[in-house]
Design a protein around this motif. Structure first.
Motif, PDB file in Angstrom:
ATOM      1  N   SER A   5       0.833  -1.209   0.000  1.00 24.90           N
ATOM      2  CA  SER A   5       0.000   0.000   0.000  1.00 24.90           C
ATOM      3  C   SER A   5       0.867   1.258   0.000  1.00 24.90           C
ATOM      4  O   SER A   5       0.534   2.246  -0.672  1.00 24.90           O
ATOM      5  N   TYR A  54      -6.348   7.098  -1.598  1.00 28.37           N
ATOM      6  CA  TYR A  54      -7.010   7.087  -0.293  1.00 28.37           C
ATOM      7  C   TYR A  54      -7.268   5.668   0.199  1.00 28.37           C
ATOM      8  O   TYR A  54      -7.163   5.389   1.398  1.00 28.37           O
ATOM      9  N   VAL A  55      -7.593   4.763  -0.722  1.00 35.05           N
ATOM     10  CA  VAL A  55      -7.758   3.363  -0.320  1.00 35.05           C
ATOM     11  C   VAL A  55      -6.433   2.808   0.192  1.00 35.05           C
ATOM     12  O   VAL A  55      -6.394   2.075   1.183  1.00 35.05           O
ATOM     13  N   SER A  56      -5.337   3.186  -0.462  1.00 33.18           N
ATOM     14  CA  SER A  56      -4.012   2.715  -0.023  1.00 33.18           C
ATOM     15  C   SER A  56      -3.683   3.247   1.365  1.00 33.18           C
ATOM     16  O   SER A  56      -3.103   2.530   2.186  1.00 33.18           O
ATOM     17  N   MET A  63      -5.871   3.928   3.697  1.00 29.86           N
ATOM     18  CA  MET A  63      -6.689   3.171   4.641  1.00 29.86           C
ATOM     19  C   MET A  63      -6.166   1.743   4.802  1.00 29.86           C
ATOM     20  O   MET A  63      -6.233   1.169   5.891  1.00 29.86           O
ATOM     21  N   VAL A  64      -5.628   1.159   3.720  1.00 30.72           N
ATOM     22  CA  VAL A  64      -5.029  -0.171   3.829  1.00 30.72           C
ATOM     23  C   VAL A  64      -3.810  -0.115   4.742  1.00 30.72           C
ATOM     24  O   VAL A  64      -3.574  -1.034   5.547  1.00 30.72           O
ATOM     25  N   THR A  67      -5.195  -0.011   8.266  1.00 25.77           N
ATOM     26  CA  THR A  67      -5.765  -1.303   8.671  1.00 25.77           C
ATOM     27  C   THR A  67      -4.674  -2.351   8.891  1.00 25.77           C
ATOM     28  O   THR A  67      -4.751  -3.157   9.824  1.00 25.77           O
ATOM     29  N   ASP A  70     -12.982   1.695  10.321  1.00 21.82           N
ATOM     30  CA  ASP A  70     -12.004   1.683   9.233  1.00 21.82           C
ATOM     31  C   ASP A  70     -12.476   0.812   8.073  1.00 21.82           C
ATOM     32  O   ASP A  70     -12.344   1.193   6.905  1.00 21.82           O
ATOM     33  N   TYR A 113     -15.366   2.624   6.214  1.00 21.79           N
ATOM     34  CA  TYR A 113     -14.897   3.752   5.406  1.00 21.79           C
ATOM     35  C   TYR A 113     -14.122   3.262   4.180  1.00 21.79           C
ATOM     36  O   TYR A 113     -14.305   3.793   3.072  1.00 21.79           O
ATOM     37  N   THR A 114     -13.297   2.245   4.347  1.00 22.79           N
ATOM     38  CA  THR A 114     -12.551   1.694   3.212  1.00 22.79           C
ATOM     39  C   THR A 114     -13.497   1.088   2.182  1.00 22.79           C
ATOM     40  O   THR A 114     -13.309   1.267   0.972  1.00 22.79           O
TER      41      THR A 114
END
Length: 622
Positions: free
Chosen positions: A240, A270-272, A274-275, A278, A304, A307-308
């Motif tokens: 990520s 943004y996904v990265s 959040m990854v 997490t 989390d 939202y992801t």
């Protein structure tokens, strides 16, 4: 072992600090010149632009709310690089979306061919030099419907007919949360600017390469350790970060995949992030599961994940990426993780120190990187210092250090357990043998007292030989000691059997110093006597031969042998098992010890009424 263990840890710590410092301190500063720009003007008339590029950082003129021209507008000033969001222009506080024109007057040494490098201007822009359009990135517009965003970095060439240049960058932003010229702009001659561009690109690729290498290492590490949770969490974190790094440097991902839309890039970024969050969360829970069972952490985990999932499934809506939503999520996660690691550190949990240090450095580095992007930190020795790269590498390497220490601790514990298991097995076979001898003496006490006395004397000699070796301290002893033990045992048995046993040992002297497991040959001889003796005499031959780097040891007798049916049963039970095997402490015990110490096993050959031969191999060490 202990000193070697400490040296390995010091070496790992030194590697962590070295790689992280190199990643942060590799500076591109010596590839360009930086002058303070004031009131939208920069004088380069006396500068040699054939050697270095020039960074156009400083205060530019800015015309807010227009794209067509600047004549009717009142100019204010705006810092470059930096977002216009929240800045006050002509008494008006700007939002994240809007339009405007940046203007900078530059006096170059002479007319000629020049280059400019622009990395990231959100969301679309047009570059003009002396009112001539040089390049367009995306399509500027007065609203979101008419704007077509693009993040492609630009390396543009132009010809200057005069010394005075008026650089205008018309910008519209309706797709990003931060509008304006967010990353530095450079100008110069083709060779030094291209050299600077290449150096900067190599630095970014080098960091991404380090991340890719660490990702491969962690994947292999995870595979070798049979899917340990800590390593797979760090592997996901590494992947990520690699995605984020290829986006935020403004060159890598978009340059390689120019067809990617801004919505796709934003979603990936943004996904990265959040990854990353997490994966850190699950890493900490796998390290200290007892500290993650409280309700706040469970609620945070659910928040989390929700939202992801929203980021992945829903279209790229600005509200999802707004700082009002994203920053609080980051802050709550950072605070909770900090409290959890601090608690583990306070409770002196295993490896809590490196975990705590790595996490703190990572968080501080991320904060400094955000501040640097927003306000352009220009401090001696810190200018061009990539805080994010430093923090990520420090975190990854410090947690990698924790994994390596865990593996080393596990290895040391397994070695200790291995040694204890061997000692236990060897201690286990001793009472088995001793019980048989004492039982024989007990039986002779009523029928033949003199023979019983002789057996006690032989037993005394036998134990004197046997207990020269202490299985609680050592695992191996010399082959000569084992053969002495066999000799003493056969003499002991011959007292009871009236000299019916004939022992022959064929072992060259030069092989007698080789190491062997205690009580390996003696139980085989005992089995020959116990199960092979018929009547008359029993001949037993012990042969030791060298075969390359191995020793072949065999115990052969001319007793009654073993029937094929019984031999098949023994072969099935002769597969190495743990010491809890129900097959007893004889053959299975020897076989198991041979397997875990030398990766060897017993081979049994026998014909009914024609004797039995049992052989095995061990490494030749003498």
């Amino acid at each position: 072992m202990k000193e070697k263990y400490k040296k390995n840890r010091k070496a790992l710590l030194f590697l962590i600090l070295s790689v992280c410092l190199i990643s942060g301190l590799v500076s591109i500063r010596n590839q360009y010149i930086s002058y303070p720009i004031a009131d939208g003007f920069l004088n380069l008339s006396k500068e040699n632009l054939e050697e270095k590029a020039v960074q156009l950082n400083g205060v530019w003129k800015f015309y807010e709310g227009t794209l067509d021209g600047t004549g009717s507008q009142t100019a204010d000033s705006l810092e470059v690089p930096g977002s216009w969001r929240g800045k006050v222009i002509n008494g008006k506080k700007l939002g994240k979306h809007g339009i405007g024109v940046y203007e900078l007057r530059v006096k170059v040494p002479s007319p000629g061919d020049y280059c400019m490098k622009l990395n990231y201007v959100s969301s679309a822009y047009q570059l003009y030099i002396n009112d001539k359009k040089i390049v367009e990135n995306g399509t500027i517009g007065a609203d979101k419907a008419t704007e077509i965003p693009s993040w492609n970095p630009q390396f543009v060439y132009f010809h200057a007919d005069q010394n005075d240049l008026v650089i205008k960058i018309k910008v519209s932003n309706f797709h990003c949360n931060n509008g304006g010229i967010v990353l530095p702009v450079y100008i110069g001659k083709q060779v030094p600017l291209f050299r600077f561009h290449l150096f900067n690109l190599m630095k970014n690729i080098g960091f991404i390469g380090i991340l890719a290498g660490m990702a491969c290492y962690l994947y292999v590490f995870n595979w070798c350790l049979n899917k340990k949770a800590q390593s797979i969490c760090l592997w996901i974190f590494c992947i990520s970060v690699l995605v984020v790094a290829s986006i935020i440097d403004g060159e890598s991902l978009v340059s390689i995949f120019p067809f990617l839309t801004i919505d796709t890039v934003l979603k990936a970024e943004y996904v990265s992030f959040m990854v990353q969050i997490t994966s850190i969360q699950f890493f900490l829970w796998s390290m200290y599961p007892e500290l993650g069972k409280t309700h706040p952490f469970r609620f945070l985990k659910m928040l989390d994940l929700i939202y992801t999932a929203i980021l992945i499934c829903l279209p790229a809506m600005p509200v999802l990426y707004d700082d009002i939503v994203f920053i609080p999520i980051l802050f709550v996660n950072a605070l909770c993780y900090f409290l959890k690691i601090a608690k583990a550190f306070k409770l002196k949990k295993a490896n809590a120190g490196p975990v705590f240090l790595g996490y703190c450095v990572y968080i501080v580095s991320c904060v400094l990187q955000i501040v640097d992007i927003q306000h352009n930190i220009d401090v001696k020795f810190l200018n061009d210092f990539n805080f994010y790269y430093f923090g990520v590498l420090f975190f990854l390497l410090s947690q990698g250090y924790v994994l390596a220490v865990n593996v080393e601790d596990t290895f040391r514990q397994s070695e200790l357990a291995h040694e204890m298991e061997i000692a236990s097995l060897q201690a286990q076979i001793s009472p088995h043998f001793l019980f048989n001898i004492l039982h024989n003496i007990y039986c002779l006490m009523d029928t033949n007292v003199n023979m019983a006395k002789n057996m006690l004397m032989c037993l005394s000699d036998f134990l004197r030989v046997k207990y020269r070796f202490d299985y609680r301290t050592y695992t191996l002893y010399q082959l000569k000691e084992e053969l002495d033990l066999v000799n003493a045992y056969v003499e002991l048995e011959n007292v009871r059997m009236n000299g019916a046993l004939k022992l022959e040992i064929d072992a060259p002297d030069e092989l007698l110093s080789n190491d062997i497991l205690p009580l390996t040959i003696q139980p085989l001889v005992e089995n020959s006597i116990k199960h092979g003796y018929k009547s008359g005499e029993l001949n037993i031959l012990i042969r030791v031969m060298a075969a390359g780097d191995r020793l072949v040891i065999s115990v052969e007798d001319d007793g009654r042998g073993i029937s094929p049916e019984t031999l098949e049963t023994i072969d099935k039970s002769n597969i190495p098992k743990s010491s809890t095997s129900k097959n007893g402490v004889g053959i299975s015990n020897i076989n198991y010890r041979l397997n875990i110490c030398f990766q060897s096993r017993l081979f049994i050959e026998s014909l009914g009424l024609k004797g039995t031969k049992i052989s095995f191999e061990i490494p030749k060490r003498g």
